[in-house]
Design an enzyme around this catalytic site. Structure first.
Site, PDB file in Angstrom:
ATOM      1  N   CYS A  59     -68.997  -2.781 -88.757  1.00 52.94           N
ATOM      2  CA  CYS A  59     -70.145  -2.524 -89.622  1.00 52.94           C
ATOM      3  C   CYS A  59     -70.944  -3.804 -89.759  1.00 52.94           C
ATOM      4  O   CYS A  59     -70.581  -4.857 -89.239  1.00 52.94           O
ATOM      5  CB  CYS A  59     -69.686  -2.069 -91.004  1.00 52.94           C
ATOM      6  SG  CYS A  59     -68.799  -0.490 -90.983  1.00 52.94           S
TER       7      CYS A  59
ATOM      8  N   CYS B  87     -56.771  -1.671 -83.072  1.00 52.06           N
ATOM      9  CA  CYS B  87     -57.175  -2.605 -84.122  1.00 52.06           C
ATOM     10  C   CYS B  87     -57.034  -1.922 -85.468  1.00 52.06           C
ATOM     11  O   CYS B  87     -57.498  -0.796 -85.645  1.00 52.06           O
ATOM     12  CB  CYS B  87     -58.621  -3.039 -83.904  1.00 52.06           C
ATOM     13  SG  CYS B  87     -59.247  -4.073 -85.244  1.00 52.06           S
TER      14      CYS B  87
HETATM   15 FE1  SF4 Z   1     -60.379  -8.337 -83.614  1.00 54.13          FE
HETATM   16 FE2  SF4 Z   1     -58.533  -7.298 -81.982  1.00 54.13          FE
HETATM   17 FE3  SF4 Z   1     -57.791  -8.504 -84.249  1.00 54.13          FE
HETATM   18 FE4  SF4 Z   1     -59.090  -6.140 -84.322  1.00 54.13          FE
HETATM   19  S1  SF4 Z   1     -57.025  -6.536 -83.502  1.00 54.13           S
HETATM   20  S2  SF4 Z   1     -59.458  -7.931 -85.634  1.00 54.13           S
HETATM   21  S3  SF4 Z   1     -60.502  -6.342 -82.567  1.00 54.13           S
HETATM   22  S4  SF4 Z   1     -58.808  -9.447 -82.463  1.00 54.13           S
END
Ligand code: SF4
Length: 443
Positions: free
Chosen positions: A2, A384
């Site tokens: 967002c 994620c």
């Molecule tokens: Fe960013 Fe990957 Fe961590 Fe999600 S899991 S916050 S996309 S680095």
């Protein structure tokens, strides 16, 4: 993903906020909303679509006041048809209205809502913060900022927040600093933005990033920094690799410079001797490919794929059918430059694998002699949990196809990913970043 943009203490605050949201439109395209205040009541307008479609002249004119808070949304939780899916979300604290805009995802909002018996009018995780602040107001906390600090201590996950009160704008980053949020100075007032690229859109100057675990109060008296939690940084590594605008400075790092350096690191770790042309898959890989081609050892930078700017970003389209259709109509290929050449095709990441085989097929149709794919991040094998709507792990291509089978799957001659060590080596204070979607280490 967002985006947040807000203005405190400037004429035409809502109009400037709409311009600011437009400047970070690459972050989300599903909904746009703005709340404004002239010092007592609040006005809200929101709807589905991109900012310029939701905010025509008539809509902005109704949003009176010198203060405004805007939000663009890409949903990471499932919307319900009878619930308002847009932000900012309005609340009432001991008779005083406020509005909250959120970038990130709360990981424990359902538990908190159940424990506190919070009643939602939306299906958005953000509402948990709004109702928690109200709850603490009803249960003995008289000061808004104290209630906010207690509410924030109860939620987990990722949150960069803009909060508008009748005479105050507050910017908050979670202790992990997972999402970016910056402050600018504009025409006697202040603005807050998810990305610094929007500052030039409203002729504002950069002041500072909001520090992890800190809330910044913006009032007529100026800025007041209030640390509310001990920082424990897990900044999203993909903000600079893919999501951010090249003109932004994210977590203190200019995105364009980072991508050029990442491309150099990719070429050092995964060279392609014999390559003629280094071409990005546009747009986010453009500067990575530029960096990859800068030594000349693995071909020269020469984009042979151009992208239609009348099709939105594929990653932030909500359905697979839309995604497939958009990939086909999104790219054009410079056949005369491709024919007979060995092409090094550079991209930032492969998520679902929707795009790559189609591009490789198109390059073959144009007569490419060889196609070598270089990816500027390690394989994405995990979802994620912190604000990016990645698919469940079974749909990630790195879990469906073995890495040494990627070339056959895509139709390319080779596919090589950047090693994690190279990505960490390119990251200042490497332990201050989140790499969970690549290494499965959640926090
Ligand atoms: Fe960013 Fe990957 Fe961590 Fe999600 S899991 S916050 S996309 S680095």
């Amino acid at each position: 993903m967002c985006g947040i943009f807000g203005i405190f203490g400037a004429r035409k605050a809502a109009e400037l906020t709409a311009i600011g949201l437009h400047g970070i439109q690459h972050r989300a395209v599903e909904y746009a909303g703005i709340v404004s205040s002239e010092g007592h009541g609040m006005h809200r307008h929101a709807g589905p679509g991109i900012t310029r479609d939701v905010f025509d002249h008539a809509a902005v004119e109704k949003l009176h006041g010198l203060h405004a808070l805007g939000h663009i949304r890409y949903s990471t939780v499932e919307d319900k048809p009878d619930r308002d899916p847009a932000q900012p979300i309005l609340g009432m604290f001991n008779g005083v209205p406020f509005a909250v805009a959120h970038n990130g995802t709360l990981t424990n909002w359902r538990d908190v809502a159940t424990r506190r018996d919070l009643r939602f009018v939306t299906s958005i995780d953000t509402e948990c913060i709004v109702r928690l602040i109200e709850w603490h107001g009803r249960n003995g906390i008289a000061d808004f900022h104290a209630a906010l600090a207690v509410a924030l201590s109860e939620v987990r996950g990722s949150f960069a927040l803009g909060i508008l009160l009748p005479e105050e704008l507050i910017a908050v980053r979670d202790p992990a600093g997972n999402r970016p949020l910056s402050i600018g100075r504009i025409n006697g007032g202040y603005c807050i933005t998810s990305e610094t690229c929007a500052l030039s859109n409203v002729e504002a100057e950069f002041v500072s990033d909001v520090a992890p675990g800190t809330m910044v109060r913006i009032t007529q008296a100026g800025l007041e920094l209030r640390p509310y939690a001990k920082p424990c940084e897990h900044k999203c590594r993909f903000e600079a690799i893919y999501f951010g605008h090249p003109a932004s400075c994210i977590f203190g790092e200019p995105v364009q410079r980072f991508r050029i350096d990442l491309g150099k690191a990719l070429e050092e770790a995964c060279p392609c001797p014999g390559g003629d042309i280094v071409s990005p898959i546009p747009d986010s890989a453009t500067f990575i490919a530029y960096g990859y081609g800068s030594s000349g050892r693995s071909g020269v930078f020469f984009p042979v794929i151009t992208r239609s700017h009348f099709v939105g970003r594929t990653f932030i389209v909500a359905t697979q059918a839309d995604r497939d259709e958009k990939v086909s109509s999104k790219f054009a290929f410079s056949a005369e430059e491709i024919a007979g050449k060995s092409i090094v095709l550079v991209d930032d990441s492969i998520v679902r694998g929707t795009t790559l085989p189609k591009i490789v097929r198109a390059l073959r149709r144009c007569g490419a002699k060889a196609i070598h794919v270089r990816i500027a991040s390690p394989p994405m094998r995990h979802s994620c949990s912190y604000g990016i709507d990645t698919p469940d792990e079974t749909k990630l291509i790195a879990n469906r196809v073995a890495i040494d089978g990627m070339a056959e799957w895509s139709g390319a001659d080779s596919v090589v990913y950047l090693p994690m060590d190279s990505l960490r080596a390119r990251s200042p204070h490497p332990d201050s970043f989140c790499y969970a979607c690549m290494n499965g280490t959640y926090w």
